[in-house]
Write a protein that holds these residues in place. Structure first.
Motif, PDB file in Angstrom:
ATOM      1  N   HIS A  39       0.818  -1.463   0.073  1.00 31.57           N
ATOM      2  CA  HIS A  39      -0.106  -0.135   0.007  1.00 31.57           C
ATOM      3  C   HIS A  39       0.622   1.124  -0.170  1.00 31.57           C
ATOM      4  O   HIS A  39       0.415   1.925  -0.337  1.00 31.57           O
ATOM      5  CB  HIS A  39      -0.830   0.008   1.124  1.00 31.57           C
ATOM      6  CG  HIS A  39      -1.618   1.392   1.187  1.00 31.57           C
ATOM      7  ND1 HIS A  39      -2.640   2.129   0.523  1.00 31.57           N
ATOM      8  CD2 HIS A  39      -1.542   2.090   2.290  1.00 31.57           C
ATOM      9  CE1 HIS A  39      -2.637   3.150   1.410  1.00 31.57           C
ATOM     10  NE2 HIS A  39      -1.872   3.157   2.265  1.00 31.57           N
ATOM     11  N   HIS A  40       1.807   0.995   1.145  1.00 28.82           N
ATOM     12  CA  HIS A  40       2.812   2.586   1.337  1.00 28.82           C
ATOM     13  C   HIS A  40       3.373   2.586   0.455  1.00 28.82           C
ATOM     14  O   HIS A  40       4.089   2.957  -0.451  1.00 28.82           O
ATOM     15  CB  HIS A  40       3.683   2.202   2.448  1.00 28.82           C
ATOM     16  CG  HIS A  40       2.669   2.703   3.669  1.00 28.82           C
ATOM     17  ND1 HIS A  40       2.521   4.269   4.022  1.00 28.82           N
ATOM     18  CD2 HIS A  40       2.065   1.537   4.380  1.00 28.82           C
ATOM     19  CE1 HIS A  40       1.960   4.083   4.823  1.00 28.82           C
ATOM     20  NE2 HIS A  40       1.751   3.575   5.171  1.00 28.82           N
ATOM     21  N   LYS A  66       1.391   4.042  -2.795  1.00 25.49           N
ATOM     22  CA  LYS A  66       1.187   5.899  -2.349  1.00 25.49           C
ATOM     23  C   LYS A  66       2.437   6.316  -3.001  1.00 25.49           C
ATOM     24  O   LYS A  66       2.225   7.382  -3.132  1.00 25.49           O
ATOM     25  CB  LYS A  66       0.476   5.832  -1.250  1.00 25.49           C
ATOM     26  CG  LYS A  66       0.812   6.903  -0.472  1.00 25.49           C
ATOM     27  CD  LYS A  66       0.806   6.500   1.094  1.00 25.49           C
ATOM     28  CE  LYS A  66       0.452   8.347   1.662  1.00 25.49           C
ATOM     29  NZ  LYS A  66      -0.649   8.462   3.310  1.00 25.49           N
ATOM     30  N   ALA A  67       3.743   5.536  -2.576  1.00 28.64           N
ATOM     31  CA  ALA A  67       4.990   6.202  -3.296  1.00 28.64           C
ATOM     32  C   ALA A  67       4.919   6.723  -4.102  1.00 28.64           C
ATOM     33  O   ALA A  67       5.245   7.804  -4.874  1.00 28.64           O
ATOM     34  CB  ALA A  67       6.196   5.704  -2.004  1.00 28.64           C
ATOM     35  N   LYS A  75       2.604   6.834  -7.014  1.00 30.29           N
ATOM     36  CA  LYS A  75       1.824   7.624  -7.058  1.00 30.29           C
ATOM     37  C   LYS A  75       2.143   8.690  -6.616  1.00 30.29           C
ATOM     38  O   LYS A  75       1.846   9.910  -7.524  1.00 30.29           O
ATOM     39  CB  LYS A  75      -0.256   7.467  -6.249  1.00 30.29           C
ATOM     40  CG  LYS A  75      -0.594   8.426  -7.264  1.00 30.29           C
ATOM     41  CD  LYS A  75      -2.586   7.545  -5.795  1.00 30.29           C
ATOM     42  CE  LYS A  75      -3.133   8.465  -7.254  1.00 30.29           C
ATOM     43  NZ  LYS A  75      -4.381   8.540  -6.145  1.00 30.29           N
ATOM     44  N   ALA A  76       2.371   9.212  -5.345  1.00 30.16           N
ATOM     45  CA  ALA A  76       3.265  10.721  -5.729  1.00 30.16           C
ATOM     46  C   ALA A  76       4.566  10.876  -6.173  1.00 30.16           C
ATOM     47  O   ALA A  76       4.488  12.286  -6.321  1.00 30.16           O
ATOM     48  CB  ALA A  76       3.310  10.177  -3.448  1.00 30.16           C
TER      49      ALA A  76
END
Length: 287
Positions: free
Chosen positions: A219-220, A223-224, A226-227
């Motif tokens: 998940h992280h 998320k990273a 995508k950022a």
């Protein structure tokens, strides 16, 4: 003998042979799905001796056309069936191994996705969770599978001698992985100052649950990525690919990489000897 009964005996055999939990769970899931398929197809529980090569062929086709399973998934299922019917034949549950009459599933060979050293640094900076950041760096600098990394206990990580002891990795094999001079101080700081106050024996642990799940790590990572605006899929396994790929680029011997990754053969390790177009361009211009 009913197929599902034979399956349970086969799984007990794998357990007695000390195959890994992941292997036994995977084989069990595949064989129970095949049992469900045959039960639906014939409107009744199948018997081992009644299963034909055509049943296996049709099942593989069903996985492709109905379930839209990728070639790698279908190949794994076929490997499971091969193992089961080989065992069934040796135990005289069947008169012949019908799986031998079925062609394997061809898997298209494609380049493994991996991250460059610069991308790894960018990824680590984009992860806003300190524990997940350390787990990601650990996987990248050791080549550990995510399950191997998250299953590490305090006893498995020898910070004094700078070695990680992977217990019962894939194939139920143990191996030793050296801790790099870059990673070692990070792990020491984590243990002495940052690790949650928990009775959990796991090395990477949270205060609430005493463990970290693979889903949470991925998940992280997503998320990273995508950022950072990346379009490539970033999961925990890409870190293992990146570890191996970077070692190959630095001309580390494949046998050494094989031992670090815990591969059973060099053939598996050799998939990391890919080259990007810039490297190929540089090569031809040497002439």
């Amino acid at each position: 003998m009913r197929f599902i009964v034979a399956v349970e005996q086969f799984l007990s055999h794998l357990s007695a042979a000390e195959r890994s939990k992941q292997t036994i769970l995977g084989y069990g899931k595949d064989l129970r799905m095949f049992n469900h398929y045959l039960t639906e197809r014939y409107n009744g529980e199948p018997y081992v001796g009644d299963i034909t090569a055509n049943d296996i062929k049709d099942y593989l086709l069903w996985l492709k056309d109905v379930r839209n399973n990728a070639p790698a998934s279908r190949s794994r299922q076929f490997h499971t069936l091969r193992s089961f019917f080989s065992y069934a034949y040796k135990n005289e549950w069947v008169q012949r191994d019908v799986s031998l009459s079925v062609d394997g599933v061809k898997i298209p060979q494609k380049e493994r996705t991996y991250l460059s050293e610069i991308e790894i640094k960018q990824l680590l900076m984009a992860i806003d969770h300190p524990l997940i950041r350390l787990i990601v760096e650990t996987m990248y600098r050791t080549g550990l599978r995510i399950s191997e990394c998250l299953d590490l206990t305090i006893e498995n990580v020898d910070l004094e001698n700078g070695v990680i002891h992977v217990v019962a990795g894939k194939g139920n094999k143990d191996r030793l992985v050296p801790i790099s001079s870059t990673l070692l101080p990070l792990l020491k700081q984590y243990v002495t100052r940052e690790r949650a106050d928990t009775p959990s024996p796991l090395f990477f642990a949270t205060k609430k649950t005493g463990k970290v799940s693979p889903v949470y790590v991925n998940h992280h990572l997503g998320k990273a990525a995508k950022a950072l605006g990346w379009k490539k899929h970033v999961s925990a396994h890409i870190l293992r690919h990146s570890f191996a790929s970077q070692l190959v680029k630095k001309n580390v011997n494949l046998v050494k990489i094989q031992k670090l990754l815990g591969h059973s053969s060099l053939k598996v390790t050799s998939v990391y000897t890919h080259s990007n177009i810039e490297e190929l361009d540089e090569a031809v211009n040497q002439l």
